[in-house]
Design a protein around this motif. Structure first.
Motif: not given
Ligand code: SF4
Length: 453
Positions: A272-281, A288-295, A313-318, A328-333
């Protein structure tokens, strides 16, 4: 003289295509190749031989748009040398800039919006016979889904073929231009999708890639009540296609039912390709991604407990506006916790119409660049470690063709988890599922040896 009669009297006219951007664009380019193929155009890979140049564009990233401008600039020289050359621009940049493009590039002949692909033949005919320069940006898809079906059925597919199941997007992520240039979400009726997949199967296609901006919200607005998981089950049970994949999915629409499909449908690839974009809520909310990192993490846990060998696989934006060092550290985590098999990473850029372009706290380019490099280095380490862990494993591979680096006998294919595997073997294996023992691992591919049946 019509284009057809010109082609008949002076040999085929030549079409050169160039696609920038996503798989949706690749699909539209294939439709154009088919439509113009029927009108007598032969595809050429030599731009100097072209009678028509078709450029399909993407404006999701600012860089992609800059590429379009510089590509068009370079075509000026060709048009000078051959004034009969016809240059067409389609896709998101065409939709967004419309007549401005014609004004800016005097050697451009035709600008086609994202819903105008079915008209390419008729409009090209007008340009060629009346020396007009045209812009066509229809508000709704021309000829509807049936034209996709007709055009799809006649294309010359390979082992893997894309099939559009929906278009547009209703999500309005604050950085994204897609809902503005591709329009609101529209789902294609299941019967039309099934008919196309059956037709492709009869032509030798073994794997379909179901395409849409947000496939897992499939079904909204259809007269029949059908979820994406139910569509997958229909394709699985009512067609004979060997493998099914889909892209792209939004985490908010990843249901338990869909997670269960990976375990229940053996011909649905476990990928599955599931974009997460950021690890920071905080940033996810601003996006406007309407989910949290925990979710997001709990969805991945669900997928992995349903199918432990799930490919991810995923997409992420910095560098989104206001992204702090801590964000940013939360995204790396999150990347360290999940360990994606593949990750497409981008640095934020303002897009016209997108709400994020109005946000304060834009980050300097050097900061965005440094973060992107750090993130990409981490991902390269993860991918190499994961690929090396494949050494010694026996994997089932769908053979797609000759490897690009091949001297003639090296084949290439993909595992269910979407890993590319190269190995020596006879060309008759193209289109077959084979077992390969993995012997070497690289950044973007694996190498192995063919196992006896
Ligand atoms: S889901 Fe968000 S990022 Fe994806 S196309 Fe829709 S608006 Fe753009």
């Amino acid at each position: 003289m019509s284009i057809n009669s010109a082609a008949a009297s002076a040999g085929p006219l030549h079409l050169y295509v160039h696609t920038i951007g996503c798989q949706m664009n690749e699909y539209d380019t294939q439709r154009v190749q088919h439509i113009l193929g029927v009108q007598g155009y032969a595809l050429t890979t030599d731009i100097n031989q072209a009678d028509v140049i078709f450029l399909n564009t993407c404006s999701v990233r600012a860089k992609a748009e800059q590429k379009v401008h510089s590509y068009l600039g370079r075509l000026r020289r060709l048009k000078k040398r051959n004034p009969r050359l016809i240059i067409i621009v389609a896709g998101c940049v065409a939709q967004q800039l419309g007549a401005d493009l014609l004004g800016r590039f005097e050697h451009l002949d035709l600008v086609l919006g994202t819903r105008a692909i079915p008209s390419v033949g008729a409009l090209l005919h007008r340009v060629a016979t009346r020396s007009e320069r045209l812009v066509h940006l229809p508000e709704s898809e021309e000829e509807g889904w049936d034209s996709l079906l007709r055009q799809g059925q006649f294309s010359a597919p390979g082992v893997v073929a894309p099939v559009t199941i929906m278009q547009g997007c209703d999500n309005f992520c604050s950085y994204c231009i897609v809902p503005h240039v591709r329009g609101r979400e529209r789902s294609r009726p299941a019967a039309s999708i099934l008919t196309e997949i059956e037709a492709l199967t009869r032509q030798g296609v073994k794997e379909v890639l179901l395409l849409g901006q947000n496939v897992n919200s499939y079904g909204r607005g259809l007269p029949e009540i059908l979820t994406f998981s139910q569509l997958l089950r229909q394709i699985h049970d009512e067609t004979t296609i060997l493998r099914i994949r889909f892209t792209t999915s939004h985490p908010k629409d990843l249901t338990e039912e869909l997670i269960g499909s990976f375990a229940e449908l053996p011909r649905l690839c476990r990928w599955i390709h599931l974009p997460f974009q950021s690890g920071s809520d905080r940033i996810l909310q601003r996006m406007n991604r309407v989910y949290t990192a925990a979710r997001y993490l709990s969805l991945i846990e669900g997928l992995r407990s349903a199918c432990p060998d799930m490919g991810l696989s995923s997409d992420v934006m910095v560098g989104f506006p206001g992204e702090s060092e801590e964000d940013f550290r939360q995204t790396l985590q999150l990347m360290r916790e999940i360990r994606f098999d593949n990750l497409f990473s981008f640095s934020y850029s303002d897009r016209p119409h997108a709400r994020a372009s109005q946000l304060p706290d834009k980050l300097p380019e050097e900061v965005k660049g440094a973060r992107l490099r750090e993130l990409q280095n981490l991902q390269m380490e993860i991918v190499l470690e994961k690929n090396r862990a494949e050494i010694g494993c026996i994997r089932e591979v769908l053979v797609e063709g000759l490897s690009k680096q091949s001297e003639g006998s090296q084949l290439t294919g993909r595992t269910e988890q979407n890993r590319i595997v190269n190995f020596e073997g006879p060309a008759e294996l193209v289109g077959r599922l084979v077992k390969v023992r993995i012997s070497d691992a690289f950044q973007h591919s694996l190498r192995g040896g063919l196992m006896a049946d």
